[in-house]
Design a protein around this motif. Structure first.
Motif, PDB file in Angstrom:
ATOM      1  N   PRO A 162       0.727  -1.433  -0.115  1.00 57.45           N
ATOM      2  CA  PRO A 162       0.050  -0.098  -0.039  1.00 57.45           C
ATOM      3  C   PRO A 162       0.979   1.450   0.137  1.00 57.45           C
ATOM      4  N   ARG A 163       0.245   2.399  -0.269  1.00 58.37           N
ATOM      5  CA  ARG A 163       0.887   3.595  -0.236  1.00 58.37           C
ATOM      6  C   ARG A 163       1.446   3.895   1.160  1.00 58.37           C
ATOM      7  N   THR A 164       2.789   4.051   1.506  1.00 59.18           N
ATOM      8  CA  THR A 164       3.405   4.251   2.678  1.00 59.18           C
ATOM      9  C   THR A 164       2.714   5.479   3.468  1.00 59.18           C
ATOM     10  N   SER A 165       2.721   6.661   2.743  1.00 60.34           N
ATOM     11  CA  SER A 165       2.131   7.723   3.455  1.00 60.34           C
ATOM     12  C   SER A 165       1.044   7.768   4.160  1.00 60.34           C
ATOM     13  N   VAL A 166       0.126   7.056   3.252  1.00 60.77           N
ATOM     14  CA  VAL A 166      -1.321   6.890   3.893  1.00 60.77           C
ATOM     15  C   VAL A 166      -1.411   6.173   4.895  1.00 60.77           C
ATOM     16  N   MET A 167      -0.715   4.867   4.896  1.00 62.50           N
ATOM     17  CA  MET A 167      -0.805   4.128   5.862  1.00 62.50           C
ATOM     18  C   MET A 167      -0.162   4.397   7.242  1.00 62.50           C
ATOM     19  N   GLU A 168       0.947   5.484   7.080  1.00 58.59           N
ATOM     20  CA  GLU A 168       1.549   5.774   8.381  1.00 58.59           C
ATOM     21  C   GLU A 168       0.796   6.613   8.778  1.00 58.59           C
ATOM     22  N   ARG A 169       0.059   7.481   8.086  1.00 61.50           N
ATOM     23  CA  ARG A 169      -0.714   8.562   8.799  1.00 61.50           C
ATOM     24  C   ARG A 169      -1.687   8.071   9.612  1.00 61.50           C
ATOM     25  N   TYR A 170      -2.450   7.140   9.082  1.00 59.57           N
ATOM     26  CA  TYR A 170      -3.400   6.448   9.911  1.00 59.57           C
ATOM     27  C   TYR A 170      -2.951   5.424  11.158  1.00 59.57           C
ATOM     28  N   ARG A 171      -1.678   5.021  10.930  1.00 62.52           N
ATOM     29  CA  ARG A 171      -1.173   4.184  11.899  1.00 62.52           C
ATOM     30  C   ARG A 171      -0.843   4.997  13.377  1.00 62.52           C
ATOM     31  N   THR A 172      -0.626   6.348  13.002  1.00 68.08           N
ATOM     32  CA  THR A 172      -0.345   7.096  14.260  1.00 68.08           C
ATOM     33  C   THR A 172      -1.547   7.621  14.661  1.00 68.08           C
ATOM     34  N   GLN A 173      -2.428   8.467  13.849  1.00 72.06           N
ATOM     35  CA  GLN A 173      -3.555   8.903  14.070  1.00 72.06           C
ATOM     36  C   GLN A 173      -4.885   8.286  14.604  1.00 72.06           C
ATOM     37  N   ASP A 174      -5.070   6.963  13.889  1.00 74.03           N
ATOM     38  CA  ASP A 174      -6.186   6.328  13.949  1.00 74.03           C
ATOM     39  C   ASP A 174      -5.879   5.008  13.736  1.00 74.03           C
ATOM     40  N   PRO A 175      -5.447   3.916  14.752  1.00 76.09           N
ATOM     41  CA  PRO A 175      -4.870   2.632  14.782  1.00 76.09           C
ATOM     42  C   PRO A 175      -5.992   1.565  14.134  1.00 76.09           C
ATOM     43  N   LEU A 176      -7.344   1.920  14.720  1.00 78.60           N
ATOM     44  CA  LEU A 176      -8.373   1.115  14.024  1.00 78.60           C
ATOM     45  C   LEU A 176      -8.552   1.217  12.909  1.00 78.60           C
ATOM     46  N   ARG A 177      -8.425   2.805  12.286  1.00 82.25           N
ATOM     47  CA  ARG A 177      -8.767   2.873  10.707  1.00 82.25           C
ATOM     48  C   ARG A 177      -7.515   2.383   9.821  1.00 82.25           C
ATOM     49  N   HIS A 178      -6.445   2.159  10.461  1.00 73.87           N
ATOM     50  CA  HIS A 178      -5.082   1.864  10.041  1.00 73.87           C
ATOM     51  C   HIS A 178      -5.565   0.322   9.607  1.00 73.87           C
ATOM     52  N   GLN A 179      -6.022  -0.432  10.557  1.00 66.26           N
ATOM     53  CA  GLN A 179      -6.388  -1.977  10.491  1.00 66.26           C
ATOM     54  C   GLN A 179      -7.210  -2.295   9.171  1.00 66.26           C
TER      55      GLN A 179
END
Length: 797
Positions: A719-736
């Motif tokens: 996946p696009r790293t920039s998008v996934m990293e933003r969700y990883r830090t801001q919204d872990p459930l959204r990241h999943q």
């Protein structure tokens, strides 16, 4: 005396591969045979092996093999063309019979069985028309195989009960290799084919019976001598001028609408309410849905309206469904089917209920997220991310048509992950009120808003229909004009008698509410739903029962793939389930659209093909150059058939990439540097008539190609790293959830290939493909059908 001719399915497939001149001679033969089946020039004669089979002359070199299936009261003979062969391939030992399980006519040709297996079974084939030349010396006998029989665990009684053709049973029990089994079933009846491959793939006898034999089994044992009745159960094509063009078109087009016998009962079943069919990629959900439309259209009373709706989620898939259905259904019936994607349908409803000049511009979710972000910045509110708030609004508030704050306090939030306190819900409701007021002031609305408004209008319409019916009953059934004069004639009845939905897993809750209100819930066969939650690529989770669509007791599950080979399927499954579903604790679980669960276990392919190719390059330019070389090879291989005749490869090859920029770069390289014409896959379908289709993964939803390349499958892109990293830090459930969606999207793309799949990347491979690469490199038999032998494919669904 005249005759009626029908064409056996296998004979039709043989005709696809013959030279055009032979096809023309065959239709001349049919014309002559129908007029006078005893015409001396046809040289009709019985074969010695089976007195029910006749050989007749099509041309100097080709013969039609026929079986008589009855004589009408007026003396018209009924004949079935079971094969069209070169005369050197016609043997006396051909057999035709009625299958003891299905009651269908089956033709068995042992000529394609390997010599070694025939010799071990003591079978010698005798040419029906021996060549007038000295016989060649007999070949040296091959050494007896040392391997045990491939199906040593089974006996003749078991194969007979599962429906294997009698003439194949002894041979099936002595073959020792996958190659021998391939030869044995190359021309075998479909049921024999699937049973033998299912057993070889590791399915148990009980599983084979449940998934392959039982769906086509008759309740009563058929009469083996009643060929007239058996013909009514057998899939045949009436030989006339209308079928000629379809035969000359080739087998790929027919393959895309081919209905397997195991799926036919689902199509023709009578349902007392909404019904659903689910299944993995290549199991034939879309084909079942198309044939269901055809079946429903054939049952319609005369009329000029469009009482059947066929709908799906995207524009380009709608275009593909329209083309396939046009090939399947008669033009007069096709005219009675409304084919529209779900947002187009919602827009129609809004158009009917919106005053001129009051329509809002519809925007996609990213526009809404930007507006929410701007609103939060103005409010200096940072408690929740804008993406989370828009999702909460779309999926919970709009999805459940929640009208008040107090209703929102009680709303179910299944699948949303993060729990919300009552004060948090109150805060979110206040922000949403300000946000929707902002959108209204701008004169815009999201597609989710549009769907929810359309659902409300349609529910109101259905309510007026029910009120009118109740009032009519009160006054003794007399005709009347609706008390609400403003309603006009629109409220005299529901919009549709039948609704068929494909790719159901991607529809919003509001879409389902709208559809439910469009068909009369008191009539049978009102809704037919096809979908697979493993292929959900949008974040729209629903529970159909809660939305008024009750499918309990009317759900079918397809588990056998007739399109995707076991090699491709095994690799693709590891994308969404990298652990391989080997352990209960690791098994990936998906919802079943109705508050239940579905999972990856049980999906198998009865097909085998080449392993997916995984190729690494140093740079993107190198990868595009490698792609061009592969496409040239594929184009050359698909440009001629088995007889050397030219075939148009256009529309059979595709390239899949991650985003629109890569689409442009890929098309530019292929067209400007490699001389390969391309057509871009858009929302409306392929744009242009280029031979290779190129598009993003979203555009491949529901489509099928003989050969497919996924390029740019690199870490950071998928996946696009920039998008996934933003969700990883801001919204872990959204990241999943985003990780899950991205895996499903890649899974969808990989399973669009019928015959060959290429996956390439530059730099480091996407982490989603690490397990798939291992599976593609050679995996033992397991949950996903590994171990199934290769075969020359039937048209598959």
């Amino acid at each position: 005396m005249t005759a009626r001719l029908s064409l056996y399915r296998k004979a039709e497939q043989e005709l696809y591969k013959l030279d055009r001149s032979v096809k023309a001679q065959f239709y001349d033969f049919c014309h002559n045979f129908r007029d006078e089946p005893g015409l001396p020039g046809l040289r009709k004669k019985k074969l010695k092996g089976d007195s029910r089979i006749y050989s007749a002359r099509v041309s100097q070199d080709y013969r039609a093999l026929l079986a008589q299936t009855g004589v009408d009261a007026d003396g018209t003979e009924s004949w079935l063309v079971i094969a069209v062969r070169h005369r050197r391939d016609v043997y006396e030992e051909l057999q035709v019979a009625v299958n003891r399980v299905t009651g269908e006519i089956e033709f068995v040709d042992l000529a394609i069985v390997g010599d070694s297996a025939l010799r071990r079974a003591g079978i010698t084939l005798t040419p029906a028309e021996p060549e007038a030349q000295p016989a060649e010396p007999a070949p040296e006998p091959e050494p007896e195989p040392t391997e045990p029989p491939l199906l040593a665990a089974y006996d003749a009684k078991t194969l007979r009960e599962l429906g294997v053709a009698e003439q194949l049973i002894d041979l099936a029990l002595i073959v020792t290799t996958s190659a021998e089994l391939d030869q044995l079933v190359e021309g075998a009846p479909l049921l024999s084919n699937d049973v033998l491959y299912g057993l070889a793939a590791g399915m148990s006898v009980a599983e084979v019976h449940q998934e392959i034999t039982k769906p086509v089994e008759l309740e009563e044992k058929p009469d083996p001598d009643d060929f007239a009745t058996a013909l009514t159960r057998t899939k045949v094509t009436t030989v006339d001028d209308d079928v000629r063009a379809a035969i000359e078109e080739g087998d790929f087009r027919a393959w895309k609408i081919f209905l397997h016998p195991a799926q036919e009962r689902i199509v023709q079943r009578h349902y007392t309410g909404p019904a659903r069919v689910s299944g993995g990629p290549g199991t034939g959900k879309t084909i079942v849905a198309l044939h269901r439309v055809n079946h429903l259209a054939e049952q319609l009373p005369p009329g000029h309206n469009k009482p059947i709706l066929l709908t799906t989620f995207t524009k380009n898939l709608t275009t593909d469904l329209r083309h396939r259905l046009a090939y399947l259904i008669e033009p007069d019936l096709l005219a009675r089917v409304d084919i529209a994607h779900i947002d187009q349908l919602a827009a129609r409803v809004l158009g009917e209920n919106t005053a001129p000049g009051r329509a809002r511009q519809r925007v996609y979710d990213h526009v809404a997220v930007n507006e929410m972000r701007q609103l939060l910045a103005e409010l200096r509110d940072h408690r929740f991310a804008p993406e989370f708030l828009v999702d909460e609004w779309e999926q919970v508030i709009l999805g459940q048509s929640i009208p008040t704050r107090s209703d929102y306090f009680k709303a179910r939030r299944a699948g949303r992950g993060r729990a919300l306190t009552r004060p948090e819900r109150a805060h979110i409701w206040k922000i949403v009120e300000q946000f929707t007021a902002r959108l209204e002031k701008l004169g815009i609305e999201t597609w989710g808003q549009a769907a929810e408004r359309a659902a409300r209008f349609e529910i109101e319409r259905a309510s007026k229909i029910r009120d009118r019916r109740a009032y009519k009953e009160e006054v003794g059934g007399r005709d009347l004009i609706h008390r609400d004069n403003s309603s006009g004639m629109r409220y005299l009845g529901y919009r549709y008698r039948h609704i068929v939905v494909d790719e159901a897993q991607d529809l919003r809750p509001a879409h389902w509410k709208m559809l439910r209100a469009m068909a009369d819930p008191e009539l049978p066969d009102d809704m037919f739903i096809a979908g697979d939650t493993h292929q959900r690529i949008y974040d729209h989770q629903v529970a159909l029962g809660a939305l008024g669509v009750h499918i309990r007791g009317r759900a079918s599950r397809l588990t056998l793939s007739y399109r995707t080979t076991r090699e491709i399927l095994a690799a693709a499954m590891r994308v969404v389930d990298p652990h391989g579903s080997r352990s209960r604790s690791e098994k990936v679980v998906y919802d079943d659209l109705d508050d239940g669960i579905d999972n990856l276990g049980g999906y198998r392919s009865v097909l085998r093909g080449p392993e997916p190719a995984f190729i690494r390059y140093d740079t993107w330019e190198d990868e595009l150059a490698g792609l061009a070389a592969t496409l040239r090879t594929w184009r050359e291989e698909l440009s001629t058939d088995e007889n050397g005749a030219s075939v148009d490869p256009g529309g059979r090859i595709a390239v899949c990439v991650a985003d629109r920029d890569m689409v442009s770069q890929t098309m530019f390289h292929l067209e400007m540097k490699a001389g390969i014409t391309c057509a871009e896959l858009t929302k409306e379908g392929p744009k242009g008539d280029g031979e290779v289709h190129v598009g993003t993964m979203h555009r491949f939803k529901g489509l099928e190609y003989q050969r497919l390349a996924i390029v740019g499958a690199s870490d950071g892109i998928i996946p696009r790293t920039s998008v996934m990293e933003r969700y990883r830090t801001q919204d872990p459930l959204r990241h999943q959830r985003e990780q899950r969606k991205a895996r499903s999207l890649l899974f969808v793309a990989a399973t669009r290939a019928r015959d060959a799949l290429l996956i390439s990347w530059h730099g480091t491979l996407s982490p989603y493909l690490s397990a798939a690469r291992v599976a593609g490199a050679g995996q033992g038999p397991g949950d996903y059908g590994n171990g199934a032998p290769a075969r020359d494919r039937e048209p598959a669904s």
